[in-house]
Design a protein around this motif. Structure first.
Motif, mmCIF file in Angstrom:
data_model
loop_
_atom_site.group_PDB
_atom_site.id
_atom_site.type_symbol
_atom_site.label_atom_id
_atom_site.label_comp_id
_atom_site.label_asym_id
_atom_site.label_seq_id
_atom_site.Cartn_x
_atom_site.Cartn_y
_atom_site.Cartn_z
ATOM 1 N N VAL A 192 0.840 -1.190 0.000
ATOM 2 C CA VAL A 192 0.000 0.000 0.000
ATOM 3 C C VAL A 192 0.877 1.243 0.000
ATOM 4 O O VAL A 192 1.850 1.317 0.747
ATOM 5 N N THR A 193 0.541 2.188 -0.842
ATOM 6 C CA THR A 193 1.222 3.482 -0.798
ATOM 7 C C THR A 193 0.663 4.273 0.373
ATOM 8 O O THR A 193 -0.543 4.546 0.418
ATOM 9 N N PRO A 194 1.486 4.644 1.326
ATOM 10 C CA PRO A 194 0.959 5.291 2.529
ATOM 11 C C PRO A 194 0.618 6.754 2.299
ATOM 12 O O PRO A 194 1.076 7.387 1.357
ATOM 13 N N ARG A 195 -0.183 7.253 3.164
ATOM 14 C CA ARG A 195 -0.430 8.691 3.248
ATOM 15 C C ARG A 195 0.629 9.283 4.162
ATOM 16 O O ARG A 195 0.874 8.776 5.265
ATOM 17 N N VAL A 196 1.265 10.355 3.709
ATOM 18 C CA VAL A 196 2.265 11.057 4.520
ATOM 19 C C VAL A 196 1.777 12.482 4.741
ATOM 20 O O VAL A 196 1.630 13.258 3.790
ATOM 21 N N ASP A 197 1.489 12.827 5.980
ATOM 22 C CA ASP A 197 1.018 14.177 6.278
ATOM 23 C C ASP A 197 2.137 15.189 6.074
ATOM 24 O O ASP A 197 3.297 14.936 6.427
ATOM 25 N N LEU A 198 1.780 16.346 5.520
ATOM 26 C CA LEU A 198 2.770 17.395 5.274
ATOM 27 C C LEU A 198 2.945 18.223 6.540
ATOM 28 O O LEU A 198 2.418 19.333 6.694
ATOM 29 N N ARG A 199 3.697 17.628 7.439
ATOM 30 C CA ARG A 199 3.989 18.251 8.730
ATOM 31 C C ARG A 199 5.328 17.713 9.207
ATOM 32 O O ARG A 199 5.681 16.564 8.943
ATOM 33 N N VAL A 200 6.081 18.536 9.885
ATOM 34 C CA VAL A 200 7.419 18.175 10.349
ATOM 35 C C VAL A 200 7.385 17.984 11.858
ATOM 36 O O VAL A 200 6.722 18.749 12.576
ATOM 37 N N LEU A 201 8.082 16.975 12.352
ATOM 38 C CA LEU A 201 8.268 16.790 13.790
ATOM 39 C C LEU A 201 9.596 17.424 14.189
ATOM 40 O O LEU A 201 10.654 17.046 13.679
ATOM 41 N N VAL A 202 9.549 18.406 15.078
ATOM 42 C CA VAL A 202 10.749 19.064 15.591
ATOM 43 C C VAL A 202 10.907 18.671 17.056
ATOM 44 O O VAL A 202 10.082 19.033 17.899
ATOM 45 N N VAL A 203 11.954 17.930 17.343
ATOM 46 C CA VAL A 203 12.268 17.538 18.718
ATOM 47 C C VAL A 203 13.352 18.490 19.210
ATOM 48 O O VAL A 203 14.465 18.497 18.686
ATOM 49 N N ARG B 1 0.264 13.742 1.348
ATOM 50 C CA ARG B 1 0.718 13.233 0.064
ATOM 51 C C ARG B 1 0.496 11.729 0.005
ATOM 52 O O ARG B 1 0.808 11.009 0.958
ATOM 53 N N VAL B 2 -0.025 11.268 -1.123
ATOM 54 C CA VAL B 2 -0.109 9.838 -1.405
ATOM 55 C C VAL B 2 0.493 9.637 -2.791
ATOM 56 O O VAL B 2 -0.104 10.029 -3.799
ATOM 57 N N GLY B 3 1.691 9.108 -2.845
ATOM 58 C CA GLY B 3 2.372 8.956 -4.122
ATOM 59 C C GLY B 3 2.604 10.291 -4.791
ATOM 60 O O GLY B 3 3.250 11.179 -4.238
ATOM 61 N N SER B 4 2.052 10.483 -5.988
ATOM 62 C CA SER B 4 2.257 11.725 -6.737
ATOM 63 C C SER B 4 1.167 12.748 -6.493
ATOM 64 O O SER B 4 1.190 13.838 -7.073
ATOM 65 N N ALA B 5 0.197 12.431 -5.644
ATOM 66 C CA ALA B 5 -0.923 13.336 -5.392
ATOM 67 C C ALA B 5 -0.760 14.019 -4.036
ATOM 68 O O ALA B 5 -0.558 13.359 -3.016
ATOM 69 N N VAL B 6 -0.848 15.339 -4.049
ATOM 70 C CA VAL B 6 -0.829 16.138 -2.818
ATOM 71 C C VAL B 6 -2.212 16.744 -2.644
ATOM 72 O O VAL B 6 -2.732 17.403 -3.564
ATOM 73 N N THR B 7 -2.809 16.530 -1.494
ATOM 74 C CA THR B 7 -4.145 17.054 -1.207
ATOM 75 C C THR B 7 -4.059 18.057 -0.076
ATOM 76 O O THR B 7 -3.447 17.783 0.965
ATOM 77 N N VAL B 8 -4.662 19.229 -0.289
ATOM 78 C CA VAL B 8 -4.654 20.286 0.726
ATOM 79 C C VAL B 8 -6.068 20.830 0.854
ATOM 80 O O VAL B 8 -6.742 21.087 -0.150
ATOM 81 N N GLU B 9 -6.504 21.006 2.089
ATOM 82 C CA GLU B 9 -7.805 21.620 2.338
ATOM 83 C C GLU B 9 -7.646 22.708 3.377
ATOM 84 O O GLU B 9 -7.038 22.501 4.427
ATOM 85 N N ALA B 10 -8.177 23.902 3.063
ATOM 86 C CA ALA B 10 -8.106 25.051 3.967
ATOM 87 C C ALA B 10 -9.468 25.727 3.989
ATOM 88 O O ALA B 10 -10.308 25.499 3.106
ATOM 89 N N PRO B 11 -9.730 26.570 4.963
ATOM 90 C CA PRO B 11 -11.033 27.239 5.036
ATOM 91 C C PRO B 11 -11.292 28.136 3.827
ATOM 92 O O PRO B 11 -10.360 28.642 3.190
#
Length: 709
Positions: free
Chosen positions: A31-42, A616-626
């Motif tokens: 399965v191609t995973p969904r990767v959220d466009l967010r960074v973890l900063v420790v 992002r899922v593979g080559s598709a980036v999905t963004v939703e904003a108000p």
């Protein structure tokens, strides 16, 4: 938690457990995973992780911060890092930033969880500041390397760096050396360890050696990728500002929310008018309110036609257009005093299309409270009942409209929605006038003003004034009342030296905002040797910080000794030596800069409220904003939206704003990025009886902390 994206998620414990534990049940599906466009900063509270977080903040790139010093912080485990959404695996973070290659105590399960997560989802890791050692892919500095100060060193982008994440740089990365008495940069320089898959991206000569040591490089091992940074920095240092974009592009694979550009706009105030001159004997400006009434003789400074020619030549050479912020009464008065002649006015009007023009009111009056200038400093005049006397709405409106009509009559290419009031007056100014003139907003409404300049030093945050949105401007420390370098230095000494050294003591009285010189500057050499380098560094710092605010000077600085040009040339010439042609300075008019600030404010508010979803899922980036919030992103060249090209080219990528109308946006990455995703981001959900590779022994060794200077 910062900039947290809202998602609806269902946790599937079996998948999460497979990240750190061996499993016995096998699944054949891939399965191609969904990767959220967010960074973890420790973060460990050090300057390096704070600097990267600041870069993400400024660009509008969402991240979650975990503070290792916070006893109540969440545990970084499999449940924290990943789950499933709609039956598919989801990686919650597209990249991980750590203070060093392993900031956790010996035996901690958190590093093992992170390592397994990075292996499973091909998530890159940035070691914000670590020291050279085999666990980070580098040899020990004792083996022909170096550890110590790199103040003043000029590092180089390697061929791999220029072909990769640092392609926007022109090759050199100079490290600051602003004071010989202060250590500003500490680094470890070393070559790759024997057998390590390590690629230096930025390096520098190792003192006493022919080899070069890595400062920034990529270490591939155990199915993981780390960006290893071996010098300490803070968010304000030039070397970090130069490399920050590349660090973000590396960790996100060039696919992330937010955008960063290098802006530089220069407003020239008081055009057509004259500026009063500093008196080096009286230490004040005759004709202005810092002198007592009647004190001294006015000796105004005004541009000449030759200065206009020089300005046009300079613009063509540097690729920057001045915003001429004008007062029409200056030309009218000149003609009245000289039998209808105004050579400067004629020249500027003839060359009007060479510049951008902004209304600065007709005669440059103070438009706030009525000033009582019988005292120094001035105060607001009051009525008999003690209330403040205000300049009237009619007076304000007349100044705006008369100047607009004068400009239009003379064919100036105006945008009538823009306004700069004299001294930014009408807006609040402390301590004398703590609120805006209540007559300002209705006057702006009546004249169709939508963008109003403010002074960043006293009104830095964009805000509404009636129908207008403010655009704060940086005042360059080149004084309005100086046309000659010696005058500038004399006034500079007056402001920035102690009373014991013959100065005003202003710097002594305001230690929080001003620093006294150790000794007065030489009036013959102080401008070139001290003021120009300092002001150049300050302005260039704004340019390199993704800061769209314009800078302002005065027409007096473009005549006589033309003292503005050494600073402006310092900024632009230095910039040109640092950046590739694909990363030009962005030079926009005030309205466009205001729109950029306004969009950022709405975007940041939506991020902070958890109203943005992006993945992002593979080559598709999905963004939703108000609805009403424009979406900003940086993506690989060739990305499309609805079949049309997305964004504008900048720094080797495409970026920009696009409306969402509250509906999900789908952005399609080019084939090259999709292919990279197919090999780097695919999760095989077939479980294995072999546990994931553990973190190598010795990786828990701690990095010595170098304090921020």
């Amino acid at each position: 938690m910062k900039r947290t994206i809202r998602t609806s998620a269902l946790t599937v414990g079996a998948l999460i457990a497979s990240l750190v534990l061996p499993a016995t049940v096998a699944h054949a599906d891939t399965v191609t995973p969904r990767v959220d466009l967010r960074v973890l900063v420790v973060s460990d509270g050090g300057p390096s992780t704070d600097a990267i977080a600041a870069e993400l903040d400024t660009a509008g790139t969402p991240y979650t911060e975990v503070d290792l010093q916070d006893a109540a912080r969440p545990e970084i485990d499999a449940d924290f890092l990943a789950d499933t959404v709609d039956g598919a695996p989801r990686a919650r973070f597209q990249a991980v930033v750590l203070p060093n290659d392993n900031p956790f105590p010996t035996g901690s399960a958190e590093m093992a969880a992170l390592a397994a997560y990075e292996q499973t989802y091909a998530i890159p890791q940035v070691d914000a500041y670590t020291y050279a050692r085999p666990e980070a892919g580098l040899d020990h500095p004792a083996n022909g390397g170096y550890s110590g100060s790199v103040d003043g060193v000029t590092a180089q982008v390697t061929a791999a760096g220029a072909a990769g994440p640092f392609a926007y740089l022109d090759g050199t990365v100079p490290f600051e050396d602003n004071s010989p008495d202060v250590g500003e940069s500490y680094a470890y320089l070393s070559t790759p360890a024997a057998g390590a898959d390590f690629t230096p991206y930025v390096d520098a000569a190792i003192p006493g050696q022919t080899a070069r040591g890595s400062l920034v490089g990529e270490y591939r091992h155990d199915g993981r990728r780390e960006l290893v940074v071996t010098f300490v920095y803070n968010q304000y240092q030039q070397q970090f500002r130069l490399l920050a974009r590349g660090i973000v592009e590396w960790m996100t694979g060039g696919v992330h929310l937010g955008a960063s550009r290098n802006y530089f706009a220069v407003h020239v105030d008081d055009v057509f008018a004259a500026d009063d001159r500093w008196d080096t004997e009286l230490n004040c400006t005759p004709g202005d309110i810092d002198c007592q009434p009647g004190q001294g003789v006015s000796n105004p400074i005004r541009m000449t036609p030759a200065d206009v020619d020089h300005a046009i030549e300079w613009q063509g050479r540097q690729g920057v257009t001045f915003d001429m912020v004008y007062n029409g009464a200056g030309s009218v008065n000149q003609r009245e005093e000289n039998d209808g002649e105004d050579e400067l006015g004629d020249q500027l009007i003839a060359d009007r299309d060479s510049f951008r023009w902004v209304n600065h009111t007709y005669s440059h009056p103070f438009l706030g409270c009525v000033q009582d200038v019988g005292v120094v400093p001035w105060k607001c005049a009051t009525n008999s009942d003690g209330s403040t006397q205000w300049v009237s709405q009619n007076e304000i409106s007349d100044e705006i409209a008369t100047n607009r009509v004068w400009g239009q009559t003379n064919g100036l290419p105006l945008d009538t929605e823009e306004l700069v009031t004299g001294e930014h007056s009408g807006l609040r100014i402390l301590p004398q006038q703590p609120v805006d003139n209540p007559n300002l907003a209705p006057a702006l409404t009546g004249n169709g003003v939508e963008w109003l300049a403010s002074d960043h030093s006293r009104d830095p945050v964009q805000r509404q004034v009636g129908p207008a949105t403010t655009v704060s401007r940086y005042p360059m420390n080149i004084f309005y009342n100086a046309g000659r370098a010696a005058e500038q230095v004399d006034e500079y000494n007056w402001i920035y030296t102690s009373r014991a050294q013959g100065g005003s003591g202003i710097c002594e009285d305001n230690p929080a905002t001003s620093t006294c010189l150790t000794a007065p500057l030489d009036t013959a050499t102080g401008y070139a040797d001290h003021i120009v380098p300092l002001e150049t560094r300050t302005a260039l710092g704004h340019v390199l910080s993704n800061d769209p605010k314009p800078h302002f000077i005065h027409q007096s600085n473009l005549t006589e000794d033309r003292i503005a040009y050494p600073v402006l040339d310092g900024v632009l010439t230095t910039y040109d030596t640092l950046f590739a042609d694909n990363t030009p300075v962005v030079n926009l008019r005030m309205k466009d800069l205001g729109v950029e600030m306004q969009r950022r404010a709405a975007w940041d508010a939506a991020l902070d409220a958890g109203q943005v979803t992006a993945y992002r899922v593979g080559s598709a980036v999905t963004v939703e904003a108000p609805d009403g919030v424009a979406v900003t992103a940086t993506l690989p060249t060739g990305t499309t939206q609805g079949g049309a090209a997305f964004g504008d080219a900048y720094a080797g990528a495409v970026s920009g704003w696009t409306a969402s109308a509250g509906q999900p946006l789908t952005l399609t990455l080019p084939a090259s990025a999709a292919a990279q995703s197919a090999t780097a981001g695919t999760t095989d959900t077939t479980t294995s009886t072999t546990p994931p590779t553990k973190v190598p022994a010795g990786v828990t060794e701690q990095v010595p902390y170098v304090p921020e200077n």
